[in-house]
Structures are given as C-alpha cells and as structure tokens.
Design an enzyme around this catalytic site. Sequence first.
Site, PDB file in Angstrom:
ATOM      1  N   ASP A 162      23.619  29.868  -2.148  1.00  0.00           N
ATOM      2  CA  ASP A 162      23.830  29.565  -3.566  1.00  0.00           C
ATOM      3  C   ASP A 162      24.218  28.087  -3.696  1.00  0.00           C
ATOM      4  O   ASP A 162      25.027  27.573  -2.919  1.00  0.00           O
ATOM      5  CB  ASP A 162      24.954  30.460  -4.103  1.00  0.00           C
ATOM      6  CG  ASP A 162      25.022  30.488  -5.615  1.00  0.00           C
ATOM      7  OD1 ASP A 162      24.896  31.565  -6.194  1.00  0.00           O
ATOM      8  OD2 ASP A 162      25.223  29.418  -6.222  1.00  0.00           O
ATOM      9  N   ASN A 166      24.995  41.003 -11.023  1.00  0.00           N
ATOM     10  CA  ASN A 166      25.207  40.948 -12.471  1.00  0.00           C
ATOM     11  C   ASN A 166      23.935  41.322 -13.232  1.00  0.00           C
ATOM     12  O   ASN A 166      22.844  40.871 -12.882  1.00  0.00           O
ATOM     13  CB  ASN A 166      25.624  39.535 -12.879  1.00  0.00           C
ATOM     14  CG  ASN A 166      26.904  39.086 -12.197  1.00  0.00           C
ATOM     15  OD1 ASN A 166      27.800  39.889 -11.952  1.00  0.00           O
ATOM     16  ND2 ASN A 166      27.002  37.796 -11.873  1.00  0.00           N
ATOM     17  N   HIS A 224      19.102  39.532  -8.370  1.00  0.00           N
ATOM     18  CA  HIS A 224      19.642  38.971  -7.127  1.00  0.00           C
ATOM     19  C   HIS A 224      20.982  39.613  -6.825  1.00  0.00           C
ATOM     20  O   HIS A 224      21.686  40.058  -7.729  1.00  0.00           O
ATOM     21  CB  HIS A 224      19.784  37.447  -7.209  1.00  0.00           C
ATOM     22  CG  HIS A 224      20.538  36.983  -8.415  1.00  0.00           C
ATOM     23  ND1 HIS A 224      19.948  36.885  -9.656  1.00  0.00           N
ATOM     24  CD2 HIS A 224      21.824  36.618  -8.577  1.00  0.00           C
ATOM     25  CE1 HIS A 224      20.838  36.472 -10.543  1.00  0.00           C
ATOM     26  NE2 HIS A 224      22.003  36.306  -9.912  1.00  0.00           N
ATOM     27  N   HIS A 241      24.628  38.812  -4.966  1.00  0.00           N
ATOM     28  CA  HIS A 241      25.510  37.773  -4.418  1.00  0.00           C
ATOM     29  C   HIS A 241      26.209  38.324  -3.180  1.00  0.00           C
ATOM     30  O   HIS A 241      26.797  39.412  -3.221  1.00  0.00           O
ATOM     31  CB  HIS A 241      26.602  37.412  -5.425  1.00  0.00           C
ATOM     32  CG  HIS A 241      26.113  36.742  -6.664  1.00  0.00           C
ATOM     33  ND1 HIS A 241      26.131  35.376  -6.820  1.00  0.00           N
ATOM     34  CD2 HIS A 241      25.612  37.249  -7.812  1.00  0.00           C
ATOM     35  CE1 HIS A 241      25.671  35.077  -8.024  1.00  0.00           C
ATOM     36  NE2 HIS A 241      25.347  36.188  -8.649  1.00  0.00           N
TER      37      HIS A 241
HETATM   38  P1  AMP Z   1      24.094  35.054 -11.875  1.00  0.00           P
HETATM   39  O1  AMP Z   1      25.130  34.365 -12.722  1.00  0.00           O
HETATM   40  O2  AMP Z   1      24.533  36.359 -11.297  1.00  0.00           O
HETATM   41  O3  AMP Z   1      22.774  35.153 -12.601  1.00  0.00           O
HETATM   42  O4  AMP Z   1      23.904  34.127 -10.609  1.00  0.00           O
HETATM   43  C1  AMP Z   1      23.084  33.014 -10.590  1.00  0.00           C
HETATM   44  C2  AMP Z   1      23.489  32.226  -9.359  1.00  0.00           C
HETATM   45  O5  AMP Z   1      22.392  31.411  -8.996  1.00  0.00           O
HETATM   46  C3  AMP Z   1      24.684  31.308  -9.559  1.00  0.00           C
HETATM   47  O6  AMP Z   1      25.672  31.623  -8.587  1.00  0.00           O
HETATM   48  C4  AMP Z   1      24.105  29.912  -9.361  1.00  0.00           C
HETATM   49  O7  AMP Z   1      24.995  29.056  -8.693  1.00  0.00           O
HETATM   50  C5  AMP Z   1      22.878  30.193  -8.524  1.00  0.00           C
HETATM   51  N1  AMP Z   1      21.772  29.273  -8.662  1.00  0.00           N
HETATM   52  C6  AMP Z   1      21.181  28.855  -9.811  1.00  0.00           C
HETATM   53  N2  AMP Z   1      20.129  28.056  -9.539  1.00  0.00           N
HETATM   54  C7  AMP Z   1      20.042  27.984  -8.186  1.00  0.00           C
HETATM   55  C8  AMP Z   1      19.162  27.311  -7.285  1.00  0.00           C
HETATM   56  N3  AMP Z   1      18.166  26.545  -7.730  1.00  0.00           N
HETATM   57  N4  AMP Z   1      19.373  27.479  -5.961  1.00  0.00           N
HETATM   58  C9  AMP Z   1      20.383  28.233  -5.507  1.00  0.00           C
HETATM   59  N5  AMP Z   1      21.243  28.899  -6.300  1.00  0.00           N
HETATM   60  C10 AMP Z   1      21.077  28.762  -7.622  1.00  0.00           C
END
Ligand code: AMP
Length: 134
Positions: A30, A86, A99, A101
């Site tokens: 992440d 989420n 996804h 986490h």
């Molecule tokens: P969510 O809030 O559960 O949708 O999680 C989205 C996650 O994606 C967050 O923890 C962000 O930091 C991560 N994120 C967003 N864009 C990228 C990216 N380009 N590469 C890696 N992680 C990302």
Amino acid sequence: MENCIFCKIANGEIPSATLYEDGEFRVILDLGPASKGHALILPKKHAADIYELPEETAGKAMILAKHMAKKLTDALHCDGFNIVQNNGEVAGQTVFHFHMHLIPRYKGDQVGLTWKPGTLSDEDRDDILARMGR
Ligand code: AMP
Ligand code: ZN
C-alpha cells in the site's frame, strides 16, 4: 474496467511493489501504509466490492490472506495482524475494486482500527434475528 487504478495495477499496466503474483491475484504494498508491510490483495478480475465478488475468488482471497499473513509475519517479525476489507464509502472504501488490507501490527504502534463498543439491546437482538430468519 477502464479507468480502474487497481485493475491497471493488478494486471501490471501500472508498476507496483509486488510481493506475490499468480494468474488471479497480485499482492502489492500500500502506498499509504498504516504500518510497515501494509499490503493489499488485489484480484486481477474487476469486482467493485464483496457483493460483486465471485464466491470462488472470495475463498481464494482468504486462503491467500492466510499465506501472506504468515510470510509477512516471518519476514517482518510483527506482533500481530489485522485483515481489513472495506465495502462502500460509508465503510471507508476509497478504491472501488475489491481489495483486502493486510496490516502487520507492532507492539506500541498507533494504528487506529478500534471502535467504541456499544450495547446489544434486547430489541435490536430480536429485530436482527427476526430479519435474518432465525
Ligand atoms: P480502501 O480505503 O479500503 O478503499 O483502501 C484503498 C487503499 O489503497 C488505501 O490504503 C490507499 O493507501 C491505497 N492506494 C490507493 N492508491 C494506491 C496505489 N496506486 N498503489 C498502492 N496503494 C494505493
Ligand atoms: Zn478494477
């Protein structure tokens, strides 16, 4: 899915720090980590959230989460682990490609994944059980 950033990352169109890859999944670091080693399991086939995710993919994602938790724990010597997923803006989802986490936890870290416990009322318990057909 056009314009889905996680489709592009999962399928290798956009480079990422990849910890694992197979035909169906990519596991990446992440970019805004909650802790050292915070990783994301991305299915290569687009599904917006758990409601859209095929059952077979859901099962495989959980098995992969288990394997990755063990590998990350061995590599990083974390003291515990959260798996978070989420669905919906109200639940904190910001990227609408399913996804999971993987969040390593370290004694004394400041990762805030807690909530203030409420109280289960008799009314809510009975209402929920009835709605769930129990
Ligand atoms: P969510 O809030 O559960 O949708 O999680 C989205 C996650 O994606 C967050 O923890 C962000 O930091 C991560 N994120 C967003 N864009 C990228 C990216 N380009 N590469 C890696 N992680 C990302
Ligand atoms: Zn996507």
